[in-house]
Design a protein around this motif. Structure first.
Motif, PDB file in Angstrom:
ATOM      1  N   THR A 120     -14.704  27.190 -48.281  1.00 11.71           N
ATOM      2  CA  THR A 120     -13.580  26.282 -48.392  1.00 11.71           C
ATOM      3  C   THR A 120     -14.818  24.255 -49.114  1.00 11.71           C
ATOM      4  O   THR A 120     -15.440  24.231 -49.305  1.00 11.71           O
ATOM      5  N   TRP A 121     -15.497  24.626 -47.777  1.00  8.57           N
ATOM      6  CA  TRP A 121     -16.480  23.563 -47.192  1.00  8.57           C
ATOM      7  C   TRP A 121     -17.213  23.796 -48.526  1.00  8.57           C
ATOM      8  O   TRP A 121     -17.780  22.938 -49.297  1.00  8.57           O
ATOM      9  N   LEU A 122     -18.126  24.905 -49.097  1.00  6.25           N
ATOM     10  CA  LEU A 122     -19.169  25.104 -50.201  1.00  6.25           C
ATOM     11  C   LEU A 122     -18.627  24.331 -50.915  1.00  6.25           C
ATOM     12  O   LEU A 122     -19.516  23.990 -52.184  1.00  6.25           O
ATOM     13  N   ASN A 123     -17.462  24.985 -51.321  1.00  7.75           N
ATOM     14  CA  ASN A 123     -17.026  24.713 -52.422  1.00  7.75           C
ATOM     15  C   ASN A 123     -16.787  23.487 -53.007  1.00  7.75           C
ATOM     16  O   ASN A 123     -16.914  22.509 -53.876  1.00  7.75           O
ATOM     17  N   VAL A 124     -16.479  22.269 -52.034  1.00  7.65           N
ATOM     18  CA  VAL A 124     -16.033  20.711 -51.358  1.00  7.65           C
ATOM     19  C   VAL A 124     -17.583  20.560 -52.000  1.00  7.65           C
ATOM     20  O   VAL A 124     -17.806  19.166 -52.373  1.00  7.65           O
ATOM     21  N   ALA A 125     -18.576  20.929 -51.086  1.00  7.24           N
ATOM     22  CA  ALA A 125     -19.594  20.283 -51.212  1.00  7.24           C
ATOM     23  C   ALA A 125     -20.637  20.724 -53.159  1.00  7.24           C
ATOM     24  O   ALA A 125     -21.207  19.539 -53.176  1.00  7.24           O
ATOM     25  N   LEU A 126     -20.112  21.585 -53.309  1.00 10.43           N
ATOM     26  CA  LEU A 126     -21.054  22.088 -54.427  1.00 10.43           C
ATOM     27  C   LEU A 126     -20.222  20.961 -55.993  1.00 10.43           C
ATOM     28  O   LEU A 126     -21.017  20.299 -56.579  1.00 10.43           O
ATOM     29  N   ALA A 127     -18.674  20.698 -55.663  1.00  7.72           N
ATOM     30  CA  ALA A 127     -18.102  19.675 -56.255  1.00  7.72           C
ATOM     31  C   ALA A 127     -18.301  18.233 -56.430  1.00  7.72           C
ATOM     32  O   ALA A 127     -18.499  17.385 -57.092  1.00  7.72           O
ATOM     33  N   GLN A 128     -18.728  17.783 -55.113  1.00 13.60           N
ATOM     34  CA  GLN A 128     -19.327  17.162 -54.814  1.00 13.60           C
ATOM     35  C   GLN A 128     -20.840  16.336 -55.629  1.00 13.60           C
ATOM     36  O   GLN A 128     -20.958  15.803 -56.197  1.00 13.60           O
ATOM     37  N   LYS A 129     -21.612  17.491 -55.180  1.00 14.72           N
ATOM     38  CA  LYS A 129     -22.852  17.446 -56.087  1.00 14.72           C
ATOM     39  C   LYS A 129     -22.880  17.131 -57.090  1.00 14.72           C
ATOM     40  O   LYS A 129     -23.708  16.671 -57.881  1.00 14.72           O
ATOM     41  N   LEU A 130     -22.482  17.935 -57.882  1.00 17.60           N
ATOM     42  CA  LEU A 130     -21.422  18.462 -59.603  1.00 17.60           C
ATOM     43  C   LEU A 130     -21.074  16.310 -60.100  1.00 17.60           C
ATOM     44  O   LEU A 130     -21.833  15.792 -61.172  1.00 17.60           O
ATOM     45  N   ALA A 131     -20.329  16.451 -59.105  1.00 22.42           N
ATOM     46  CA  ALA A 131     -19.959  15.167 -59.302  1.00 22.42           C
ATOM     47  C   ALA A 131     -20.500  13.576 -59.341  1.00 22.42           C
ATOM     48  O   ALA A 131     -20.993  13.005 -59.661  1.00 22.42           O
ATOM     49  N   PHE A 132     -20.924  13.869 -57.896  1.00 21.67           N
ATOM     50  CA  PHE A 132     -21.953  12.747 -57.487  1.00 21.67           C
ATOM     51  C   PHE A 132     -23.573  12.611 -58.416  1.00 21.67           C
ATOM     52  O   PHE A 132     -24.434  11.221 -59.125  1.00 21.67           O
ATOM     53  N   SER A 133     -24.433  14.042 -58.764  1.00 23.97           N
ATOM     54  CA  SER A 133     -25.224  14.402 -59.990  1.00 23.97           C
ATOM     55  C   SER A 133     -24.584  12.847 -61.205  1.00 23.97           C
ATOM     56  O   SER A 133     -25.122  12.485 -62.482  1.00 23.97           O
ATOM     57  N   ALA A 134     -23.704  13.557 -61.513  1.00 24.63           N
ATOM     58  CA  ALA A 134     -22.956  13.379 -62.894  1.00 24.63           C
ATOM     59  C   ALA A 134     -22.941  11.473 -62.972  1.00 24.63           C
ATOM     60  O   ALA A 134     -23.127  10.834 -63.970  1.00 24.63           O
ATOM     61  N   SER A 135     -22.642  11.435 -62.528  1.00 21.51           N
ATOM     62  CA  SER A 135     -21.814   9.565 -62.251  1.00 21.51           C
ATOM     63  C   SER A 135     -23.047   9.205 -61.423  1.00 21.51           C
ATOM     64  O   SER A 135     -23.318   7.675 -62.631  1.00 21.51           O
ATOM     65  N   SER A 136     -23.941   9.596 -61.167  1.00 21.88           N
ATOM     66  CA  SER A 136     -25.637   9.013 -61.165  1.00 21.88           C
ATOM     67  C   SER A 136     -26.630   9.215 -62.595  1.00 21.88           C
ATOM     68  O   SER A 136     -27.207   7.416 -62.600  1.00 21.88           O
ATOM     69  N   ALA A 137     -26.319   9.611 -63.180  1.00 24.19           N
ATOM     70  CA  ALA A 137     -26.733   9.882 -64.329  1.00 24.19           C
ATOM     71  C   ALA A 137     -25.771   9.172 -65.400  1.00 24.19           C
ATOM     72  O   ALA A 137     -26.464   8.481 -66.410  1.00 24.19           O
ATOM     73  N   VAL A 138     -24.652   8.757 -65.308  1.00 22.92           N
ATOM     74  CA  VAL A 138     -24.198   7.732 -66.125  1.00 22.92           C
ATOM     75  C   VAL A 138     -24.742   6.430 -66.056  1.00 22.92           C
ATOM     76  O   VAL A 138     -24.894   5.876 -66.820  1.00 22.92           O
ATOM     77  N   VAL A 139     -24.884   6.160 -64.715  1.00 20.56           N
ATOM     78  CA  VAL A 139     -24.945   4.900 -64.609  1.00 20.56           C
ATOM     79  C   VAL A 139     -26.253   4.389 -64.869  1.00 20.56           C
ATOM     80  O   VAL A 139     -26.646   3.902 -65.628  1.00 20.56           O
ATOM     81  N   ALA A 140     -27.480   5.537 -64.918  1.00 23.23           N
ATOM     82  CA  ALA A 140     -28.726   5.035 -65.290  1.00 23.23           C
ATOM     83  C   ALA A 140     -29.105   5.916 -66.814  1.00 23.23           C
ATOM     84  O   ALA A 140     -29.891   5.597 -66.924  1.00 23.23           O
ATOM     85  N   GLU A 141     -28.200   6.232 -67.251  1.00 24.52           N
ATOM     86  CA  GLU A 141     -28.201   6.640 -68.402  1.00 24.52           C
ATOM     87  C   GLU A 141     -27.503   5.134 -69.850  1.00 24.52           C
ATOM     88  O   GLU A 141     -28.475   4.697 -70.749  1.00 24.52           O
ATOM     89  N   THR A 142     -26.724   4.798 -69.011  1.00 25.90           N
ATOM     90  CA  THR A 142     -26.278   2.974 -69.113  1.00 25.90           C
ATOM     91  C   THR A 142     -26.842   2.106 -68.941  1.00 25.90           C
ATOM     92  O   THR A 142     -27.200   1.136 -70.361  1.00 25.90           O
ATOM     93  N   SER A 143     -27.708   1.996 -68.305  1.00 25.20           N
ATOM     94  CA  SER A 143     -28.150   0.357 -67.712  1.00 25.20           C
ATOM     95  C   SER A 143     -29.983   0.714 -68.138  1.00 25.20           C
ATOM     96  O   SER A 143     -30.426  -0.602 -68.071  1.00 25.20           O
ATOM     97  N   THR A 144     -30.156   2.127 -69.015  1.00 24.58           N
ATOM     98  CA  THR A 144     -31.567   2.018 -69.267  1.00 24.58           C
ATOM     99  C   THR A 144     -31.760   2.722 -71.415  1.00 24.58           C
ATOM    100  O   THR A 144     -32.395   2.819 -71.594  1.00 24.58           O
ATOM    101  N   TYR A 145     -29.985   2.645 -71.216  1.00 25.95           N
ATOM    102  CA  TYR A 145     -30.099   3.079 -73.107  1.00 25.95           C
ATOM    103  C   TYR A 145     -30.499   2.235 -74.243  1.00 25.95           C
ATOM    104  O   TYR A 145     -31.243   3.094 -74.938  1.00 25.95           O
TER     105      TYR A 145
END
Length: 313
Positions: free
Chosen positions: A11-36
């Protein structure tokens, strides 16, 4: 390990993976928007001089001239044309490539060792592989982004853009070219992604390892230094493939004939008609964008992981 312990660990591994995916997606959206806006300029530069391109004011300009022309002819919104598919692309692309790279890297870490034990050659191969996986999934969004960015040249000439928005672009492409049309240019697209991530992920990973080896703490300074080097490395590796990818994805079928038969044909025609340096068209805005993009993405991503109690990348 007892069954309940295994379940808790899973369960912890699944939660950690979900967090990593969400963090990478949200960080990429911020980076993409600011440099578009820089990406818009880069795309327009790469299309300059193209065989069969629209004639008119978008050609024969440098990065600053192109940006000024977009503002003058299309207004501020012109610098954000195609933002919605770009953001949609990164939600899939960045989360998949980052997750794939880290998980693949884990197979090469010896027991009792950390990521620094993985060789740079292996990191480059893993980066290329992760990039291809992410890009194949996200290719339709990238296609729409390139098409919508290029539509600004039509506006300059007083012609209506091909697409009114993301949904209209997707349905129009499918109606005209079929579902497979959404993956037009996926070959050069995947090639570019392999080169970008070979340079970006491997360079960031290795540069961070070196920075920590020289005594820097695993914090903002190390992340900043590593992100700058990864941006430069990714640009040098990927710019030729990026030019080919942009031109392949922007072309529309004219009857039964395409301007380029394949990515090699596009490469040959570009060099033949415009010279070898044409493969690095848009280098400055590409680097100018990748540097800030890398900084915003990696610093955000690393800080989000730290705040969640996860290990750094």
């Amino acid at each position: 390990m007892a069954p309940d312990q295994r379940g808790s660990s899973q369960t912890w591994l699944n939660v950690a993976l979900a967090q990593k995916l969400a963090f990478s997606a949200s960080s990429a959206v911020v980076a993409e928007t600011s440099t578009y806006p820089i990406d818009i300029v880069k795309t327009r530069l790469q299309l300059q001089g193209e065989v069969g391109s629209l004639k008119g004011g978008a050609n024969a300009r440098g990065a600053f001239g192109t940006a000024a022309g977009i503002l003058r002819d299309e207004g501020l919104q012109g610098l954000y044309r195609g933002l919605s598919p770009a953001v949609g692309r990164h939600i899939f692309y960045s989360s998949i490539r980052i997750g794939a790279y880290e998980n693949l890297r884990g197979f090469f870490i010896e027991p009792g060792q950390d990521a620094s034990s993985v060789g740079v050659g292996t990191k480059m191969l893993l980066g290329a592989t992760a990039g291809v996986i992410g890009q194949v999934v996200a290719s339709p969004m990238d296609l729409v982004k390139v098409r919508m960015q290029a539509d600004g040249r039509r506006v300059i000439l007083g012609e209506p853009p091909r697409y009114r928005g993301l949904t209209h672009a997707l349905t129009t492409i499918v109606r005209k070219d079929g579902v497979s049309g959404l993956w037009r240019g996926v070959g050069p697209n995947a090639q570019r992604a392999a080169l970008v991530n070979c340079g970006e992920l491997a360079a960031y990973d290795q540069a961070k390892t070196l920075a920590l080896g020289y005594g820097l703490k695993d914090g903002l300074a190390a992340h900043t230094a590593a992100s700058v080097l990864s941006g430069l490395s990714a640009t040098l590796f990927s710019c030729p493939a990026d030019v080919v990818k942009t031109r392949m994805m922007n072309q529309e079928r004219q009857g039964t004939v395409n301007l380029y038969r394949n990515s090699l044909d596009c490469l040959v025609k570009t060099v033949k008609n415009e010279g070898l340096l044409a493969l690095w068209k848009g280098f400055f805005p590409t680097w100018a964008r990748l540097g800030p993009w890398q900084f915003v993405f990696w610093v955000s991503y690393e800080q989000l992981r730290k705040a969640a109690g996860l290990s750094t990348f």
